[in-house]
Scaffold this motif. Sequence first.
Motif, PDB file in Angstrom:
ATOM      1  N   SER A  41      17.044  62.802  32.751  1.00 38.11           N
ATOM      2  CA  SER A  41      15.841  61.995  32.521  1.00 38.11           C
ATOM      3  C   SER A  41      16.196  60.574  32.100  1.00 38.11           C
ATOM      4  O   SER A  41      17.274  60.313  31.576  1.00 38.11           O
ATOM      5  CB  SER A  41      14.957  62.631  31.437  1.00 38.11           C
ATOM      6  OG  SER A  41      15.584  62.548  30.173  1.00 38.11           O
ATOM      7  N   ILE A  42      15.236  59.695  32.361  1.00 32.59           N
ATOM      8  CA  ILE A  42      15.306  58.320  31.869  1.00 32.59           C
ATOM      9  C   ILE A  42      13.950  58.030  31.232  1.00 32.59           C
ATOM     10  O   ILE A  42      12.908  58.214  31.859  1.00 32.59           O
ATOM     11  CB  ILE A  42      15.553  57.291  32.999  1.00 32.59           C
ATOM     12  CG1 ILE A  42      16.855  57.580  33.733  1.00 32.59           C
ATOM     13  CG2 ILE A  42      15.566  55.866  32.421  1.00 32.59           C
ATOM     14  CD1 ILE A  42      17.095  56.645  34.926  1.00 32.59           C
ATOM     15  N   ASP A  43      13.982  57.605  29.977  1.00 31.97           N
ATOM     16  CA  ASP A  43      12.761  57.264  29.258  1.00 31.97           C
ATOM     17  C   ASP A  43      12.827  55.780  28.906  1.00 31.97           C
ATOM     18  O   ASP A  43      13.812  55.320  28.334  1.00 31.97           O
ATOM     19  CB  ASP A  43      12.656  58.107  27.983  1.00 31.97           C
ATOM     20  CG  ASP A  43      11.384  57.832  27.212  1.00 31.97           C
ATOM     21  OD1 ASP A  43      10.310  57.761  27.830  1.00 31.97           O
ATOM     22  OD2 ASP A  43      11.470  57.676  25.973  1.00 31.97           O
ATOM     23  N   VAL A  44      11.796  55.034  29.278  1.00 26.99           N
ATOM     24  CA  VAL A  44      11.768  53.588  29.027  1.00 26.99           C
ATOM     25  C   VAL A  44      10.567  53.255  28.155  1.00 26.99           C
ATOM     26  O   VAL A  44       9.455  53.710  28.424  1.00 26.99           O
ATOM     27  CB  VAL A  44      11.696  52.795  30.359  1.00 26.99           C
ATOM     28  CG1 VAL A  44      11.730  51.298  30.090  1.00 26.99           C
ATOM     29  CG2 VAL A  44      12.823  53.197  31.294  1.00 26.99           C
ATOM     30  N   LYS A  45      10.815  52.467  27.108  1.00 29.16           N
ATOM     31  CA  LYS A  45       9.748  52.042  26.201  1.00 29.16           C
ATOM     32  C   LYS A  45       9.847  50.537  25.996  1.00 29.16           C
ATOM     33  O   LYS A  45      10.935  49.973  25.967  1.00 29.16           O
ATOM     34  CB  LYS A  45       9.897  52.726  24.844  1.00 29.16           C
ATOM     35  CG  LYS A  45       9.600  54.197  24.869  1.00 29.16           C
ATOM     36  CD  LYS A  45       9.644  54.767  23.460  1.00 29.16           C
ATOM     37  CE  LYS A  45       9.119  56.159  23.409  1.00 29.16           C
ATOM     38  NZ  LYS A  45       9.985  57.172  23.823  1.00 29.16           N
ATOM     39  N   ILE A  57      11.328  42.761  26.053  1.00 24.21           N
ATOM     40  CA  ILE A  57      12.513  43.556  25.732  1.00 24.21           C
ATOM     41  C   ILE A  57      12.117  45.011  25.895  1.00 24.21           C
ATOM     42  O   ILE A  57      11.116  45.459  25.326  1.00 24.21           O
ATOM     43  CB  ILE A  57      13.024  43.285  24.302  1.00 24.21           C
ATOM     44  CG1 ILE A  57      13.410  41.810  24.152  1.00 24.21           C
ATOM     45  CG2 ILE A  57      14.204  44.201  23.977  1.00 24.21           C
ATOM     46  CD1 ILE A  57      13.786  41.400  22.751  1.00 24.21           C
ATOM     47  N   MET A  58      12.870  45.731  26.708  1.00 19.85           N
ATOM     48  CA  MET A  58      12.625  47.155  26.957  1.00 19.85           C
ATOM     49  C   MET A  58      13.821  47.955  26.455  1.00 19.85           C
ATOM     50  O   MET A  58      14.947  47.442  26.401  1.00 19.85           O
ATOM     51  CB  MET A  58      12.421  47.415  28.449  1.00 19.85           C
ATOM     52  CG  MET A  58      11.248  46.670  29.054  1.00 19.85           C
ATOM     53  SD  MET A  58       9.658  47.270  28.519  1.00 19.85           S
ATOM     54  CE  MET A  58       9.314  48.463  29.781  1.00 19.85           C
ATOM     55  N   MET A  59      13.568  49.223  26.131  1.00 25.89           N
ATOM     56  CA  MET A  59      14.624  50.124  25.688  1.00 25.89           C
ATOM     57  C   MET A  59      14.607  51.355  26.596  1.00 25.89           C
ATOM     58  O   MET A  59      13.550  51.950  26.813  1.00 25.89           O
ATOM     59  CB  MET A  59      14.389  50.540  24.236  1.00 25.89           C
ATOM     60  CG  MET A  59      15.473  51.423  23.677  1.00 25.89           C
ATOM     61  SD  MET A  59      15.353  51.670  21.893  1.00 25.89           S
ATOM     62  CE  MET A  59      13.648  52.112  21.666  1.00 25.89           C
ATOM     63  N   ALA A  60      15.773  51.683  27.138  1.00 31.18           N
ATOM     64  CA  ALA A  60      15.876  52.842  28.028  1.00 31.18           C
ATOM     65  C   ALA A  60      16.820  53.871  27.418  1.00 31.18           C
ATOM     66  O   ALA A  60      17.883  53.521  26.890  1.00 31.18           O
ATOM     67  CB  ALA A  60      16.393  52.411  29.396  1.00 31.18           C
ATOM     68  N   THR A  61      16.418  55.135  27.508  1.00 27.08           N
ATOM     69  CA  THR A  61      17.252  56.248  27.060  1.00 27.08           C
ATOM     70  C   THR A  61      17.517  57.150  28.251  1.00 27.08           C
ATOM     71  O   THR A  61      16.580  57.598  28.916  1.00 27.08           O
ATOM     72  CB  THR A  61      16.565  57.041  25.931  1.00 27.08           C
ATOM     73  OG1 THR A  61      16.317  56.152  24.837  1.00 27.08           O
ATOM     74  CG2 THR A  61      17.430  58.202  25.466  1.00 27.08           C
ATOM     75  N   VAL A  62      18.795  57.387  28.502  1.00 22.57           N
ATOM     76  CA  VAL A  62      19.239  58.216  29.616  1.00 22.57           C
ATOM     77  C   VAL A  62      19.797  59.517  29.037  1.00 22.57           C
ATOM     78  O   VAL A  62      20.616  59.481  28.114  1.00 22.57           O
ATOM     79  CB  VAL A  62      20.339  57.471  30.430  1.00 22.57           C
ATOM     80  CG1 VAL A  62      20.937  58.373  31.483  1.00 22.57           C
ATOM     81  CG2 VAL A  62      19.781  56.205  31.039  1.00 22.57           C
TER      82      VAL A  62
END
Length: 161
Positions: A41-45, A57-62
Amino acid sequence: MDKQNIEQLLRSSGGIIKLQGREYVTFRGLLFVAHEAGLESIDVKMASWDPQSKTCIMMATVKGKRGTYTDIGDASPNNVNRMVANATIRMASTRAQARALRSFLGVGFTSLEELPGDRKPEPKPQPQKTIRPFNYSAAADWAVSQGAFSSFEEALQRART
């Protein structure tokens, strides 16, 4: 999948390109190889958005078989290509995902999408020099004080000729 296999797969899939003598990995290549390496998964906030300057500014969690990695990406009209200057939220998202995917895969190449845009910095305005009109009275006063003339009127008349 080890580091050599990842780089080999990136190269064979066209995920590494050469630009001005340097190699860069593409987001497309990172995404393809990440799926092959067990991406789940990839979650972007959104971390920050300034609507006036259009800076995001975005933050992505892989997450995947290789672990969980988080990183950020930023974009503003000043650091993206003119063609995407109105899409800074999407560009910040892509940059954040690319950085997180690079960490997930252990890829040291900078991604093409992280490169600054084609805009040149705006030149700083130079202060304009103010040219004041010649002050004949001050010049005449000074000339009299230095003993060059015996009277102000004489000095003033001479200064104006």
